[in-house]
Each structure stands twice: as structure tokens, then as C-alpha cells.
Write a protein that holds these residues in place. Structure first.
Motif, PDB file in Angstrom:
ATOM      1  N   ALA A   1       0.835  -1.209   0.000  1.00  0.00           N
ATOM      2  CA  ALA A   1       0.000   0.000   0.000  1.00  0.00           C
ATOM      3  C   ALA A   1       0.863   1.250   0.000  1.00  0.00           C
ATOM      4  O   ALA A   1       0.619   2.208  -0.735  1.00  0.00           O
ATOM      5  CB  ALA A   1      -0.927  -0.012   1.213  1.00  0.00           C
ATOM      6  N   GLY A   2       1.906   1.265   0.850  1.00  0.00           N
ATOM      7  CA  GLY A   2       2.779   2.436   0.901  1.00  0.00           C
ATOM      8  C   GLY A   2       3.533   2.632  -0.389  1.00  0.00           C
ATOM      9  O   GLY A   2       3.710   3.735  -0.879  1.00  0.00           O
ATOM     10  N   GLU A   3       3.971   1.541  -0.966  1.00  0.00           N
ATOM     11  CA  GLU A   3       4.721   1.621  -2.219  1.00  0.00           C
ATOM     12  C   GLU A   3       3.855   2.168  -3.331  1.00  0.00           C
ATOM     13  O   GLU A   3       4.296   2.958  -4.156  1.00  0.00           O
ATOM     14  CB  GLU A   3       5.233   0.227  -2.567  1.00  0.00           C
ATOM     15  N   THR A   4       2.563   1.783  -3.324  1.00  0.00           N
ATOM     16  CA  THR A   4       1.655   2.273  -4.362  1.00  0.00           C
ATOM     17  C   THR A   4       1.538   3.792  -4.297  1.00  0.00           C
ATOM     18  O   THR A   4       1.572   4.488  -5.318  1.00  0.00           O
ATOM     19  CB  THR A   4       0.270   1.629  -4.187  1.00  0.00           C
ATOM     20  N   GLN A   5       1.405   4.314  -3.072  1.00  0.00           N
ATOM     21  CA  GLN A   5       1.250   5.761  -2.935  1.00  0.00           C
ATOM     22  C   GLN A   5       2.542   6.477  -3.310  1.00  0.00           C
ATOM     23  O   GLN A   5       2.527   7.498  -3.984  1.00  0.00           O
ATOM     24  CB  GLN A   5       0.852   6.107  -1.506  1.00  0.00           C
ATOM     25  N   ARG A   6       3.699   5.924  -2.887  1.00  0.00           N
ATOM     26  CA  ARG A   6       4.973   6.589  -3.173  1.00  0.00           C
ATOM     27  C   ARG A   6       5.313   6.527  -4.650  1.00  0.00           C
ATOM     28  O   ARG A   6       5.998   7.404  -5.164  1.00  0.00           O
ATOM     29  CB  ARG A   6       6.093   5.927  -2.354  1.00  0.00           C
ATOM     30  N   SER A   7       4.862   5.475  -5.316  1.00  0.00           N
ATOM     31  CA  SER A   7       5.246   5.307  -6.714  1.00  0.00           C
ATOM     32  C   SER A   7       4.427   6.169  -7.673  1.00  0.00           C
ATOM     33  O   SER A   7       4.732   6.217  -8.853  1.00  0.00           O
ATOM     34  CB  SER A   7       5.114   3.834  -7.108  1.00  0.00           C
ATOM     35  N   ARG A   8       3.405   6.806  -7.154  1.00  0.00           N
ATOM     36  CA  ARG A   8       2.604   7.664  -8.030  1.00  0.00           C
ATOM     37  C   ARG A   8       3.453   8.834  -8.500  1.00  0.00           C
ATOM     38  O   ARG A   8       4.073   9.536  -7.689  1.00  0.00           O
ATOM     39  CB  ARG A   8       1.377   8.189  -7.287  1.00  0.00           C
ATOM     40  N   PRO A   9       3.532   9.067  -9.793  1.00  0.00           N
ATOM     41  CA  PRO A   9       4.364  10.179 -10.287  1.00  0.00           C
ATOM     42  C   PRO A   9       3.795  11.528  -9.854  1.00  0.00           C
ATOM     43  O   PRO A   9       2.586  11.700  -9.719  1.00  0.00           O
ATOM     44  CB  PRO A   9       4.294  10.012 -11.812  1.00  0.00           C
ATOM     45  N   GLU A  10       4.690  12.467  -9.617  1.00  0.00           N
ATOM     46  CA  GLU A  10       4.275  13.821  -9.262  1.00  0.00           C
ATOM     47  C   GLU A  10       3.566  14.440 -10.463  1.00  0.00           C
ATOM     48  O   GLU A  10       4.103  14.450 -11.582  1.00  0.00           O
ATOM     49  CB  GLU A  10       5.501  14.662  -8.895  1.00  0.00           C
ATOM     50  N   PRO A  11       2.354  14.955 -10.288  1.00  0.00           N
ATOM     51  CA  PRO A  11       1.657  15.552 -11.437  1.00  0.00           C
ATOM     52  C   PRO A  11       2.380  16.808 -11.920  1.00  0.00           C
ATOM     53  O   PRO A  11       3.045  17.508 -11.139  1.00  0.00           O
ATOM     54  CB  PRO A  11       0.270  15.897 -10.871  1.00  0.00           C
ATOM     55  N   THR A  12       2.277  17.077 -13.197  1.00  0.00           N
ATOM     56  CA  THR A  12       2.891  18.270 -13.780  1.00  0.00           C
ATOM     57  C   THR A  12       1.845  19.020 -14.599  1.00  0.00           C
ATOM     58  O   THR A  12       0.805  18.476 -14.963  1.00  0.00           O
ATOM     59  CB  THR A  12       4.074  17.899 -14.692  1.00  0.00           C
ATOM     60  N   ASP A  13       2.155  20.269 -14.881  1.00  0.00           N
ATOM     61  CA  ASP A  13       1.257  21.101 -15.679  1.00  0.00           C
ATOM     62  C   ASP A  13       2.073  22.181 -16.368  1.00  0.00           C
ATOM     63  O   ASP A  13       3.306  22.155 -16.346  1.00  0.00           O
ATOM     64  CB  ASP A  13       0.152  21.698 -14.798  1.00  0.00           C
ATOM     65  N   TRP A  14       1.387  23.142 -16.981  1.00  0.00           N
ATOM     66  CA  TRP A  14       2.107  24.191 -17.703  1.00  0.00           C
ATOM     67  C   TRP A  14       2.981  25.012 -16.767  1.00  0.00           C
ATOM     68  O   TRP A  14       4.047  25.523 -17.175  1.00  0.00           O
ATOM     69  CB  TRP A  14       1.131  25.092 -18.452  1.00  0.00           C
ATOM     70  N   VAL A  15       2.560  25.165 -15.497  1.00  0.00           N
ATOM     71  CA  VAL A  15       3.362  25.920 -14.531  1.00  0.00           C
ATOM     72  C   VAL A  15       4.685  25.205 -14.281  1.00  0.00           C
ATOM     73  O   VAL A  15       5.751  25.838 -14.226  1.00  0.00           O
ATOM     74  CB  VAL A  15       2.586  26.094 -13.207  1.00  0.00           C
ATOM     75  N   THR A  16       4.623  23.891 -14.124  1.00  0.00           N
ATOM     76  CA  THR A  16       5.839  23.099 -13.924  1.00  0.00           C
ATOM     77  C   THR A  16       6.817  23.329 -15.064  1.00  0.00           C
ATOM     78  O   THR A  16       8.013  23.565 -14.845  1.00  0.00           O
ATOM     79  CB  THR A  16       5.485  21.598 -13.852  1.00  0.00           C
ATOM     80  N   ARG A  17       6.314  23.250 -16.290  1.00  0.00           N
ATOM     81  CA  ARG A  17       7.189  23.375 -17.457  1.00  0.00           C
ATOM     82  C   ARG A  17       7.756  24.793 -17.583  1.00  0.00           C
ATOM     83  O   ARG A  17       8.934  24.968 -17.924  1.00  0.00           O
ATOM     84  CB  ARG A  17       6.419  22.975 -18.721  1.00  0.00           C
ATOM     85  N   ALA A  18       6.929  25.807 -17.313  1.00  0.00           N
ATOM     86  CA  ALA A  18       7.411  27.191 -17.390  1.00  0.00           C
ATOM     87  C   ALA A  18       8.468  27.458 -16.324  1.00  0.00           C
ATOM     88  O   ALA A  18       9.457  28.164 -16.570  1.00  0.00           O
ATOM     89  CB  ALA A  18       6.246  28.165 -17.245  1.00  0.00           C
ATOM     90  N   ALA A  19       8.273  26.895 -15.127  1.00  0.00           N
ATOM     91  CA  ALA A  19       9.261  27.051 -14.060  1.00  0.00           C
ATOM     92  C   ALA A  19      10.569  26.363 -14.434  1.00  0.00           C
ATOM     93  O   ALA A  19      11.666  26.896 -14.191  1.00  0.00           O
ATOM     94  CB  ALA A  19       8.714  26.493 -12.753  1.00  0.00           C
ATOM     95  N   ASP A  20      10.465  25.171 -15.042  1.00  0.00           N
ATOM     96  CA  ASP A  20      11.665  24.479 -15.512  1.00  0.00           C
ATOM     97  C   ASP A  20      12.457  25.360 -16.475  1.00  0.00           C
ATOM     98  O   ASP A  20      13.690  25.469 -16.382  1.00  0.00           O
ATOM     99  CB  ASP A  20      11.288  23.168 -16.229  1.00  0.00           C
TER     100      ASP A  20
END
Length: 586
Positions: free
Chosen positions: A12-31
Motif C-alpha cells: 500500500a505504501g509503495e503504491t502511494q509513493r510510486s505515483r508520479p508527481e503531477p505536472t502542468d504548464w506551470v511546472t514546465r514554465a518554471a523548468d
């Protein structure tokens, strides 16, 4: 789990930790902004810049300039990097036209800096301050913090003297760049519903750039990159007659007042660089790493594309950039704070909680145009927002939509933005406000009775006030509910047998204290009873037809209309005594 304990299994813990961090246009612009900044020297910060010319109401389209930068700066700050949101007020731009509703005599000020034009309302020190101040209040409510810069103050303080002299010395190279782009046609973006062509001006005005018209020629003074304001009348209606590179004396004549004079670019500060040179100059001076602009700014031959070449002359490079599309307005828009017929952030904040308005801008990529609806869409918008809030409460459902909700809901400096302690659906608050003539205390009592208990009416704010404002100011009067003051004697006397039977069944079972769920069951169940069914039986086709007729009868007898707010809500708002009085035949 079945015994009430929490599942702490590794899986159960591994399932939650393995979820990828969501990204959006803000993430890409900040990058992109972080890559542009590169390795930071001690004390250096990443600069995200915005700019606006306060020549009129800063409308909802221009608000995208501020919020785009705000969200990107917030993401960079979330990553633990030093960042600033630097905002330039282009109040040294020329006053270009007198808007509708302003004394025509203000045309005498055309050509003067916005900061030098009087406020026709007399409530601020200048035209520029008149439009800056209400937006500053709205931005504070939206949780936007900026380092603000007045270009009037910068230019008049001589902050750009070195850059002005550099631009003038290299005016031939500047003209070569401008000439290369001059033949490229810039196609304007189509306006969305709710914005006319007059409202589509850029936030950073292309101040009738003298360097974009006429015949080419590096020594042509008509293409000089600096424009002086007349020392006598203060206008930019000046024609340069001579410039001496050795002394930096610039001679000019004013076509408006006839003044002829000389200004020295090394010692005096009486003008500004033309816009297409001014913008890249400031990128270099301010070390801008990210700055958005209207999509028109990124078109061939427009300010950003030209600026990418010109900034090299100042030893800098263009910032990372995103182009944003326009924002329209729909529904019946009552502009209380704006002059000129376009809704502003202050107008939208009358009916939308600050996080909801922020959400409209962060949930879509900047290039997507959208409309802020002031009409019936407001109800659906709040429903969608509340649903997303419930989804956000489950960590396992965190995705790009939830990420947008998180960005809209809080800021690094203000924390969680104001929301109601007790969340009541906007459609319920507005419906109750409609039938109670906007009494906050009465609305509070009713929503408590229908399943939203609270200690004080303040627990319902800020949503309650916005629902009341929306119903009173934005819903057309012919769409509001007007409860009958007296029974419709004629209609009650002309009831068909089945109609009379429905009313009798309803009144026999109507309790003195109305509960929303019980009333809902009863109102929908009366036609079932009339057909010999039980209240909890599934409706037949005949019952469905009877329900439609029964509901129409109730609306006609209670509010003299064919439709209105949901009948159970209307019953609860009116109370048992009023319902009985209006539905009882003589």
C-alpha cells in the motif's frame, strides 16, 4: 480494513509513493525559467517579470499577465529557490486616447505620460494611479505579491541613462534589426466573446513606435530609438531635428505647442526609449529569466521576436517566454469598478471567491482562450470547484487537476486563501438569497435547517456575500423569483380534480418544520400517492407526466412563473405557514 485498522502493508505504501508527481504548464514554465537562470551566484535571484500599462481598467485579459507570472514564481519558490515577481508599471507610456465617459477636454493631455495626466475623478494623483490602485487591491485579495517598479520613477531618476546612450550610439544596428522584421505581418488574435477590439490592447503598449514606420536608413532621425517629452507642454509630439554624438545634445521641436529645445541625454531625463527597444533593454538591466506576453507579442515582427535580437546589443538575452491568449466575459456583466465596458478583477471578485478566480487561470495552459461567465455558468463553476475540493482530500487521487486546485487555493506568503468554514453549495445559497430578498441571517437559518449547521453566519463567508451579490446584481430581474404576497384565488378556484387531489395530499403531509430531504421526498412523491403508489416507489411514465404538471402548478401558485428555484429549496425558504397559506383553496 475490516477490523478498523489502517492498511500499513509495504504494498500500500509503495503504491502511494510510486505515483508520479503531477505536472502542468506551470511546472514546465518554471523548468524553463530555472534553466534560463543557470547556476545562481550568491545573492542572485530568479526574476519572473510582468508589465502593464495603466491606461485604463486592467481587465480580465490583462490579469493573465499577472497571474501567469505569479504561478510560475510560486512554483520556483516551492522548490526552495530564490525568486522574485518583478512587476513594471509602464506609467511612463503616453496617454493615447480619451475613453467614453471622460470629459472630452482631457484630449489636451494626449501624448503626455500616464503619470502626468490628471485623474478626471479627482480621487488619485494621476490617471495611472487611478487604474493601478484598484488592481493592487484585487491582487492582494488574490494573494499575489510583487516587487513593483514605476517606469516613470526609473526614467526620471536616470536609471537608464547608460542604456539610452548605448542604444543611441548603436541606432544603426537597431534600425537594421527593426527593418528586417518590418515587412513581417502580425496577425491579431481573434477576440473571444465578451471582448471587442478596443479591449485587446497589450498590457505593454507599443507606444506608436517611431522606429516601425517610414523608409529605412540608419541615420534617419525619424527612426531615432529615443523619444523626448516636450519640456514645455509635456507631450511626446516631438520631432528630432539634430543629435550630436559627442555632446549627447538632442535638439527637437514640438508639433503641439511649437517649443524648440535641446535635451542632453547624459545629464537630463526627459524622455524614454521607444517600446521595442525599451523592453529588451529592461530584460538586460533587470536580469529577467521569465516573462509572458499576449500571443501577439510572439508573432513574426512583434515585440518579443524583435526583442530577442535587440537584447544582445545590451549584453543580455531574451527571457523564457509563454504567450497567453485573451480572456473574454459572458453573462450579464455589471462593471461597478471599470470604465470603458470591460470587467476587471474587482468585478469578478464580487461573485467568485479568490481561489476560484485563480483556478480559472491556472487550470488552462496560457495559450488556451477562455471566458469568465458572470451568468448561470457561475453556479456550475462553483459545483465543479467543490467537487474538485472533495477529490483533493484524497491523496491517492492527486493528479494535474488537483495540482491546479492546490495552486489556486494557497500561496507561499498568504497560506490558504479565504474559503467558507462551512461549505454550502453556491446554487443553494443563491436560490435561498433569491427567495428571501437577501437577508443574510434568514439565509443562514435556512441553510442550517437543510443540513449545513454552523455557529455564525460568518462561517458561510466569503461565499454567502458573493451569492447574494450575484443574485442581486448579475441575475436579470425577470429571471429572479418573486414570491406571491397573496394566494391566486382564481387559479385555486379552477383546480382540476387531480390538481386539487395533489394539493390536498401535499398539505396533509407537510410538516410544520421543514427538512430538505423530507420535503424533496414529499414533493416528488405526491403524484405517486395520487396514482396509488408509495412515496418510495419508482415513478411510472404516468407519474413522471403528473410530476411535471404538479411542479408547474406549484410554481404558478407560489411564484407566478413556470419555473424557479428547486421546489424543495423554495418550500424550506418560505416556511410551512407561507406554503400552506398560498396553496390552500378558499
Amino acid at each position: 480494513m475490516a477490523d478498523g485498522t489502517t492498511d500499513r502493508s509495504p504494498h500500500a505504501g509503495e503504491t502511494q509513493r510510486s505515483r508520479p508527481e503531477p505536472t502542468d504548464w506551470v511546472t514546465r514554465a518554471a523548468d524553463d525559467a530555472i534553466r534560463h537562470a543557470g547556476e545562481l551566484a550568491p545573492g542572485q535571484v530568479i526574476t519572473c517579470a510582468s508589465g502593464a500599462s495603466p491606461s485604463g481598467p486592467v481587465h480580465l485579459g490583462n490579469l493573465r499577465e499577472f497571474l501567469t507570472v505569479h504561478f510560475v514564481a510560486e512554483e520556483i519558490r516551492r522548490r526552495g529557490l530564490p525568486v522574485r515577481h518583478l512587476h513594471s508599471w509602464d506609467d511612463y507610456d503616453r496617454f493615447r486616447k480619451v475613453p467614453a465617459g471622460v470629459d472630452p477636454s482631457w484630449s489636451d493631455h494626449i501624448g503626455r505620460p500616464l503619470s502626468a495626466v490628471p485623474d478626471p475623478g479627482g480621487c488619485h494623483v494621476s490617471w495611472a494611479e487611478h487604474y493601478k490602485e484598484p488592481l493592487q487591491r484585487s491582487l492582494a485579495e488574490l494573494g499575489v505579491e510583487m516587487e513593483e517598479v514605476s517606469q516613470t520613477e526609473r526614467y526620471r531618476a536616470g536609471a537608464y541613462r547608460e542604456q539610452i546612450l548605448h542604444a543611441v550610439a548603436r541606432r544603426g544596428e537597431i534600425e537594421t534589426v527593426l527593418a528586417r522584421y518590418r515587412t513581417k505581418k502580425v496577425e491579431p488574435e481573434a477576440a473571444p466573446e465578451g471582448l471587442g477590439a478596443a479591449e485587446l490592447e497589450s498590457t505593454a503598449e507599443d507606444d506608436l513606435d517611431a522606429a516601425t514606420s517610414g523608409d529605412s536608413g540608419a541615420d534617419d532621425l525619424a527612426r531615432f530609438p529615443f523619444k523626448p517629452y516636450c519640456r514645455q507642454c509635456g507631450r511626446d509630439t516631438t520631432v528630432i531635428s539634430a543629435y550630436d554624438d559627442d555632446s549627447a545634445d538632442l535638439a527637437y521641436a514640438c508639433s503641439a505647442c511649437g517649443f524648440e529645445g535641446v535635451t542632453n541625454l547624459r545629464t537630463q531625463d526627459e524622455g524614454k526609449l521607444v517600446w521595442k527597444v525599451d523592453w529588451p533593454m529592461r530584460w538586460s538591466v533587470e536580469g529577467v529569466d521569465f516573462e509572458p506576453g499576449g500571443v501577439d507579442h510572439a508573432s513574426p515582427g512583434s515585440s518579443y521576436t524583435v526583442g530577442k535580437d535587440l537584447v544582445r546589443l545590451f549584453g543580455g538575452r531574451a527571457p523564457s517566454f509563454v504567450g497567453y491568449s485573451f480572456v473574454g466575459a459572458g453573462g450579464q456583466v455589471k462593471m461597478s469598478s471599470s470604465r470603458g465596458g470591460v470587467p476587471t478583477a474587482a468585478d469578478a471578485l464580487q461573485i467568485l471567491e479568490a481561489p476560484v478566480l485563480r483556478w480559472l487561470y491556472v487550470r488552462r495552459a496560457p495559450k488556451q482562450a477562455f471566458t469568465v461567465d458572470f451568468g448561470p455558468e457561475v453556479v456550475r463553476l462553483y459545483d465543479e470547484w467543490d467537487s474538485l475540493g472533495r477529490k483533493a482530500a484524497d491523496p491517492l487521487k492527486r493528479d494535474a487537476q488537483v495540482l491546479a486546485w492546490e495552486r489556486a487555493s494557497s500561496t507561499s506568503s498568504a497560506g490558504t486563501l479565504p474559503t467558507p468554514r462551512v461549505v454550502v453549495p453556491f446554487r443553494l445559497l443563491s436560490s435561498v438569497a433569491d427567495v428571501t430578498a437577501g437577508s443574510a441571517e434568514l439565509i443562514g437559518r435556512i441553510v442550517a435547517d437543510v443540513g449545513h449547521p454552523h455557529d455564525d453566519v460568518a462561517d458561510l463567508e466569503p461565499r454567502l456575500g458573493r451569492a447574494m451579490t450575484w443574485m442581486h446584481d448579475y441575475v436579470p430581474e425577470d429571471e429572479r423569483t418573486t414570491v406571491r404576497e397573496e394566494p391566486d384565488v382564481a387559479r385555486l378556484a379552477a383546480l382540476a380534480p387531480d390538481e386539487a387531489g395533489w394539493l390536498r395530499l401535499l398539505l396533509e403531509r407537510l410538516p410544520d418544520r421543514l427538512d430538505l430531504d423530507e420535503v424533496t421526498t414529499l414533493v416528488y412523491g405526491v403524484p405517486k400517492l395520487g396514482r396509488g403508489l408509495a412515496l418510495d416507489d419508482a415513478p411510472t411514465e404516468e407519474v413522471k407526466a403528473d410530476q411535471k404538471r404538479f411542479f408547474g402548478l406549484l410554481y404558478r401558485l407560489l411564484v407566478d412563473a413556470d419555473r424557479g428555484p428547486r421546489l424543495p429549496t423554495l418550500f424550506v425558504a418560505l416556511g410551512s405557514d407561507a406554503v400552506r397559506r398560498l396553496l390552500t383553496p378558499a
